[in-house]
Enzyme design. Structure first.
Site, PDB file in Angstrom:
ATOM      1  CD  GLU A 282      -2.949  -1.009   2.349  1.00  0.00           C
ATOM      2  OE1 GLU A 282      -2.867  -0.071   3.157  1.00  0.00           O
ATOM      3  OE2 GLU A 282      -3.870  -1.847   2.389  1.00  0.00           O
TER       4      GLU A 282
ATOM      5  CD  GLU B 236      -3.472  -5.760   4.353  1.00  0.00           C
ATOM      6  OE1 GLU B 236      -4.259  -4.881   4.753  1.00  0.00           O
ATOM      7  OE2 GLU B 236      -2.243  -5.604   4.335  1.00  0.00           O
TER       8      GLU B 236
HETATM    9  C1  FCB Z   1      -4.307  -1.872   5.646  1.00  0.00           C
HETATM   10  C2  FCB Z   1      -2.915  -2.216   6.142  1.00  0.00           C
HETATM   11  C3  FCB Z   1      -2.896  -3.174   7.273  1.00  0.00           C
HETATM   12  C4  FCB Z   1      -4.005  -2.914   8.254  1.00  0.00           C
HETATM   13  C5  FCB Z   1      -5.319  -2.844   7.538  1.00  0.00           C
HETATM   14  C6  FCB Z   1      -6.505  -2.663   8.442  1.00  0.00           C
HETATM   15  O1  FCB Z   1      -4.310  -0.607   5.093  1.00  0.00           O
HETATM   16  O2  FCB Z   1      -2.154  -2.746   5.094  1.00  0.00           O
HETATM   17  O3  FCB Z   1      -1.627  -3.132   7.869  1.00  0.00           O
HETATM   18  O4  FCB Z   1      -3.749  -1.751   8.941  1.00  0.00           O
HETATM   19  O5  FCB Z   1      -5.301  -1.814   6.614  1.00  0.00           O
END
Ligand code: FCB
Length: 460
Positions: free
Chosen positions: A167, A353
């Site tokens: 990210e 994620e």
């Molecule tokens: C993302 C991050 C991770 C965590 C989630 C909730 O942006 O990559 O580390 O904080 O959000």
């Protein structure tokens, strides 16, 4: 989706974490400080002065955590390396004990039948490099390439899946523009430069991987949030397009097209840098997959008086939103996966994620900890992922965020874990969502086809 399993038989079912959020012991065994360590120890930067000093104590309890992964039946575990454990000064001197930690973890995972997926940079930068300007320094690509090569040489015989950056948008926006993340700066000039140097570092990480000749695959992980205009007005529609360029297209356009969205110079105005076109070549070194992190969508309103940018992200209604204040919206998950394919071509996609924070009741011995909202989120989003596959998206895997409750970049109040962590005792307790996910994995997703409760239908 209503019936049967819609996931390919080799679908990668995983869970994800990151180093600073779970490990604790940040300075143990010769590690250098990271910028996140410094940030958390600067008064006023985090809620109640929360730090990652202990976090989920994974640095010491990792065998127990690997056993939990085995119980879950995870096919893969995505975690990140702490750069400053390995190279305390960011480059040069190697700290063998730091690398040994990850070596043992990788072996432990393989013995448990869990495939290690490694992110090189998940936001914790060696403080020594931060002192040299962090990502605003054009030397960053070289430093990152060196670090990557060190790691590939040691772990590349066993780790087959690599991710360069997690990210970059959040680091640029949270770290350099709004100052809510490390390094805590507030400058549009720095943000734009940091973004570009991050992408150059990504290219250097891919080049080092190809040069190392290790088998396996490498990708980039971005967070995507489909943007919708708040009204049908042309101004809001144009604002949504600008927000989309800024958040969704910037980094993948860089990696795939060797250019940045044409809206960006206008968005940043005089803060936008002159970019040497030669920088784009190495940045577009082919990647093997795209990692998509998805949590929510964004509703955008035009705002001529906005600072620093002329749009506004409309906050969702509190009711139904997660503890992070994010709207639960599974159809946008399907949409964003389709969009990646439409815009960037048919590269394999992994959801690296996806998850939700909700307040959990305290764990009671011998009882499954009920987390119905997280269960509903999980089910509705897995169904949305199945919809994307049905619509032709080359989605190869899904990593739940997160394996464990952890340090959510400033606070321990936002619990994302499938497994509850009692921060006083460090006791781990699987939540109901962990049991649901375990069943999903065991049936390759077929268990999702069972009639879903009202809550999960409502959540979609
Ligand atoms: C993302 C991050 C991770 C965590 C989630 C909730 O942006 O990559 O580390 O904080 O959000």
């Amino acid at each position: 989706m209503t019936e049967a399993s819609h996931f390919p038989s080799d679908f990668v079912w995983g869970a994800a974490t990151s180093a600073y959020q779970i490990e604790g012991s940040p300075l143990a065994d010769g590690a250098g400080a990271s910028n996140w360590h410094r940030f958390c120890h600067t008064p006023g930067m985090t809620a109640g002065g929360a730090t990652g000093d202990v976090a989920a104590d994974h640095y010491r309890r990792w065998p127990e955590d690997v056993a939990l992964m085995k119980w879950l039946g995870l096919k893969a575990y995505r975690f990140s390396l702490s750069w400053s454990r390995i190279l305390p000064d960011g480059y040069g001197r190697l700290n063998a004990a730091g690398l040994d930690f990850y070596d043992r973890l990788v072996d432990g995972l393989l013995t448990a039948g869990v495939d290690p997926w490694v992110t090189l940079f998940h936001w914790d930068l060696p403080a020594a490099l931060d002192e040299r300007g962090g990502f605003t320094n054009p030397d960053m690509a070289g430093w990152f390439g060196e670090y990557a090569a060190v790691v590939y040489a040691r772990l590349g015989d066993r780790v087959r899946r690599w991710m360069t950056l997690n990210e970059p948008w959040v680091v640029m926006d949270g770290g350099y523009l709004y100052g809510v993340h490390a390094p805590g700066h507030r400058s549009a000039y720095e943000a734009a430069r940091a973004a570009h140097q991050m992408m150059r570092a990504h290219g250097a990480g891919v080049a080092a991987f190809r040069a190392a000749g290790s088998p396996g695959e490498i990708g980039l992980v971005v967070n995507l949030e489909p943007k919708y205009p708040a009204t049908r007005s042309g101004k809001d529609k144009a604002a949504a397009m600008r927000a989309d360029a800024y958040m969704n297209r910037w980094f993948l356009d860089g990696a795939r097209f060797g250019s940045y969205p044409e809206e960006l110079p206008g968005i940043f105005g005089e803060a936008w840098p002159d970019i040497d076109p030669a920088d784009f070549g190495p940045m577009t070194a082919p990647i093997d997959f795209v990692g998509v992190n998805y949590y929510t969508r964004g509703i955008v309103r035009n705002d001529p008086k906005g600072q620093p940018f002329d749009w506004y992200r409309v906050p969702p209604k509190k009711r139904g939103a997660t503890t992070t204040g994010w709207e639960v919206h599974a159809p946008s998950f399907t949409r964003v996966l389709e969009w990646v394919k439409e815009r960037y071509g048919d590269l394999p996609i992994y959801v690296t994620e996806n998850g939700s924070a909700f307040p959990d009741p305290p764990a009671v011995r011998g009882k499954v900890l009920a987390d119905p909202k997280r269960v509903a989120y999980l089910r509705s989003h897995l169904a949305a992922a199945a919809d994307a596959i049905a619509n032709g998206v080359n989605l190869r895997g899904y990593f739940a965020w997160s394996l464990l409750d952890n340090f959510e970049w400033g606070s321990y109040e936002k619990r994302f874990g499938l497994i509850h962590v009692n921060y006083k005792t460090q006791k781990r307790t699987p939540k109901a969502s962990a049991h649901v996910y375990r069943n999903v994995i065991a049936t390759n997703g077929a268990s999702l086809s069972a009639p879903r409760g009202k809550a999960s239908r409502g959540a979609r």
